[in-house]
Design a protein around this motif. Structure first.
Motif, PDB file in Angstrom:
ATOM      1  N   LEU A   1      31.851  39.251  40.349  1.00 17.15           N
ATOM      2  CA  LEU A   1      31.739  39.815  38.959  1.00 17.15           C
ATOM      3  C   LEU A   1      32.786  39.137  37.965  1.00 17.15           C
ATOM      4  CD1 LEU A   1      31.161  43.651  39.514  1.00 17.15           C
ATOM      5  CD2 LEU A   1      29.527  41.831  38.579  1.00 17.15           C
ATOM      6  N   ALA A   2      33.969  38.934  38.533  1.00 15.05           N
ATOM      7  CA  ALA A   2      34.890  38.267  37.781  1.00 15.05           C
ATOM      8  C   ALA A   2      34.632  36.946  37.383  1.00 15.05           C
ATOM      9  CB  ALA A   2      36.442  38.086  38.276  1.00 15.05           C
ATOM     10  N   LYS A   3      33.937  36.295  38.392  1.00 17.06           N
ATOM     11  CA  LYS A   3      33.546  34.889  38.337  1.00 17.06           C
ATOM     12  C   LYS A   3      32.368  34.921  37.157  1.00 17.06           C
ATOM     13  CE  LYS A   3      35.411  33.148  42.395  1.00 17.06           C
ATOM     14  NZ  LYS A   3      35.004  32.716  44.027  1.00 17.06           N
ATOM     15  N   MET A   4      31.421  35.701  37.361  1.00 21.74           N
ATOM     16  CA  MET A   4      30.291  35.692  36.389  1.00 21.74           C
ATOM     17  C   MET A   4      30.682  36.051  35.074  1.00 21.74           C
ATOM     18  SD  MET A   4      27.321  38.207  37.054  1.00 21.74           S
ATOM     19  CE  MET A   4      25.504  37.558  36.964  1.00 21.74           C
ATOM     20  N   ALA A   5      31.743  36.792  34.645  1.00 23.94           N
ATOM     21  CA  ALA A   5      32.085  36.897  33.454  1.00 23.94           C
ATOM     22  C   ALA A   5      32.913  35.809  32.986  1.00 23.94           C
ATOM     23  CB  ALA A   5      33.377  38.186  33.458  1.00 23.94           C
TER      24      ALA A   5
END
Length: 127
Positions: free
Chosen positions: A29-33
């Motif tokens: 999720l952090a990489k997606m953000a």
């Protein structure tokens, strides 16, 4: 960044997530953000329901992938399609594909974050 915690992953009556599954889902999720161009201070924590559900599904997908091949109820004829963990992996993989198709930077961002430069990276699913 903790979008989800282990206690969020209690809805599947077959899979039991471990902390490393949750950590990997949070990294995803952090990489997606970051892919949407959001800085750490522009990311909403606690996250909204859509991001939370995506994180939970990702954690379950990771756990299912780790368990594929360990279903002792699968017949000995080598047919893996009956493996409940493979079925769960495919279910979560498809659900994640569907959900990510409709997610944009605003699902991750704190209210009032400018959309300038937040186009993100297009995802094309090849089947």
């Amino acid at each position: 960044m903790d979008f989800i915690i282990l206690d969020d992953c209690t809805t599947d009556n077959i899979l039991t997530c471990e902390q490393n599954d949750v950590d990997s889902a949070n990294d995803y999720l952090a990489k997606m953000a970051a892919g949407f161009g959001l800085s750490e201070n522009e990311v909403k924590i606690p996250c909204g329901d859509t991001v939370r559900r995506l994180g939970i599904m990702k954690a379950y997908q990771i756990r299912a992938r780790a368990m594929v091949g360990s279903d002792t109820t699968v017949m000995m004829d080598g047919r893996r399609s009956e493996d409940i963990y493979l079925q769960k992996y495919n279910l979560y993989t498809n659900a994640i594909k569907e959900m990510t198709a409709g997610i944009d930077y605003s699902d991750f961002a704190v209210d009032g974050t400018s959309g300038s430069g937040k186009g993100g990276i297009g995802i094309i699913h090849l089947s």
